[in-house]
Scaffold this active site. Structure first.
Site, PDB file in Angstrom:
ATOM      1  N   CYS A   9       0.865  -1.178   0.000  1.00  0.00           N
ATOM      2  CA  CYS A   9       0.000   0.000   0.000  1.00  0.00           C
ATOM      3  C   CYS A   9       0.903   1.229   0.000  1.00  0.00           C
ATOM      4  CB  CYS A   9      -0.983  -0.007   1.181  1.00  0.00           C
ATOM      5  SG  CYS A   9      -0.264   0.176   2.822  1.00  0.00           S
ATOM      6  N   ASN A  12       2.355   1.431   4.342  1.00  0.00           N
ATOM      7  CA  ASN A  12       2.615   0.159   5.020  1.00  0.00           C
ATOM      8  C   ASN A  12       2.260   0.205   6.503  1.00  0.00           C
ATOM      9  OD1 ASN A  12       5.442  -2.035   5.659  1.00  0.00           O
ATOM     10  ND2 ASN A  12       3.401  -2.608   5.064  1.00  0.00           N
ATOM     11  N   CYS A  14      -1.518   0.484   7.275  1.00  0.00           N
ATOM     12  CA  CYS A  14      -2.945   0.130   7.371  1.00  0.00           C
ATOM     13  C   CYS A  14      -3.281  -1.079   6.507  1.00  0.00           C
ATOM     14  CB  CYS A  14      -3.842   1.305   6.981  1.00  0.00           C
ATOM     15  SG  CYS A  14      -3.835   2.681   8.157  1.00  0.00           S
ATOM     16  N   ARG A  15      -3.429  -0.846   5.218  1.00  0.00           N
ATOM     17  CA  ARG A  15      -3.960  -1.874   4.325  1.00  0.00           C
ATOM     18  C   ARG A  15      -3.014  -3.052   4.121  1.00  0.00           C
ATOM     19  NH1 ARG A  15      -5.169   1.873  -0.641  1.00  0.00           N
ATOM     20  NH2 ARG A  15      -3.266   2.799   0.175  1.00  0.00           N
ATOM     21  N   SER A  16      -1.758  -2.802   3.790  1.00  0.00           N
ATOM     22  CA  SER A  16      -0.871  -3.934   3.481  1.00  0.00           C
ATOM     23  C   SER A  16      -0.534  -4.789   4.701  1.00  0.00           C
ATOM     24  CB  SER A  16       0.381  -3.482   2.727  1.00  0.00           C
ATOM     25  OG  SER A  16       1.110  -2.512   3.433  1.00  0.00           O
ATOM     26  N   ASP A 126      -8.125   3.682   1.133  1.00  0.00           N
ATOM     27  CA  ASP A 126      -7.234   3.979   2.250  1.00  0.00           C
ATOM     28  C   ASP A 126      -8.072   4.518   3.407  1.00  0.00           C
ATOM     29  OD1 ASP A 126      -5.265   4.770   4.021  1.00  0.00           O
ATOM     30  OD2 ASP A 126      -4.064   5.804   2.504  1.00  0.00           O
TER      31      ASP A 126
END
Length: 163
Positions: A9, A12, A14-16, A126
């Site tokens: 993301c 690095n 939140c999402r990934s 995001d």
């Protein structure tokens, strides 16, 4: 030999890291944890060394998933180290591909939402600047995508994948 998956993301945090942890959680529950290795990275280095965002950690904990690790930035060596590189959105995808102008690794890089079967989103939004509902939605979306990614990863190599 385990399949090496890298989730990417922007920062690095939140999402990934959520995708990495969800994938490991699902693989363990399915008894195939040894079939994969996971990592995550960000296209930007703003948060290098930071733990996952506290709001994402809390949302994941409510689902029994622990987010670990520290943020790092994606680099060219990752193209060689990983079998699949899974971008959270089109901007992340484009930033990754900008490091591969010859397109040598294009076949390894995909949008994670390509694996969704329940959700129709093409990008993982995001949640950083939003509220709790955004983090919950990202986890729902990633659970859908990562569960289907694992189905493909554990499929025997001789099975025609329709490609």
């Amino acid at each position: 030999m385990p399949e090496k998956l890298l989730f990417v993301c922007m920062g690095n945090i939140c999402r990934s890291p959520a995708a990495e942890s969800i994938t490991l959680h699902l693989a363990e529950a399915a008894g195939i944890a040894g079939a994969i290795e996971c990592d995550s990275a960000g296209t930007l280095g703003y948060h290098v060394g930071s733990p996952p965002d506290r709001r994402m950690r809390a949302a994941a904990e409510r689902r029994g998933i622990t987010l670990r690790g520290k943020a790092r930035q994606f680099n060219k060596a990752d193209f060689e180290r990983f079998d699949r590189i899974l971008a959270m959105d089109r901007d992340n995808y484009n930033d990754i591909m900008a490091l591969d102008p010859e397109g040598r690794y294009k076949g390894k890089v995909k949008l994670i939402c390509e694996y969704c079967t329940t959700h129709t989103d093409r990008d993982v939004p995001d949640p950083y600047y939003g509220g709790d509902a955004g983090f919950e939605y990202v986890l729902d979306l990633l659970n859908d995508a990562c569960a289907n990614l694992l189905i493909e990863v554990k499929r025997p190599p001789d099975v025609d994948r329709g490609r």
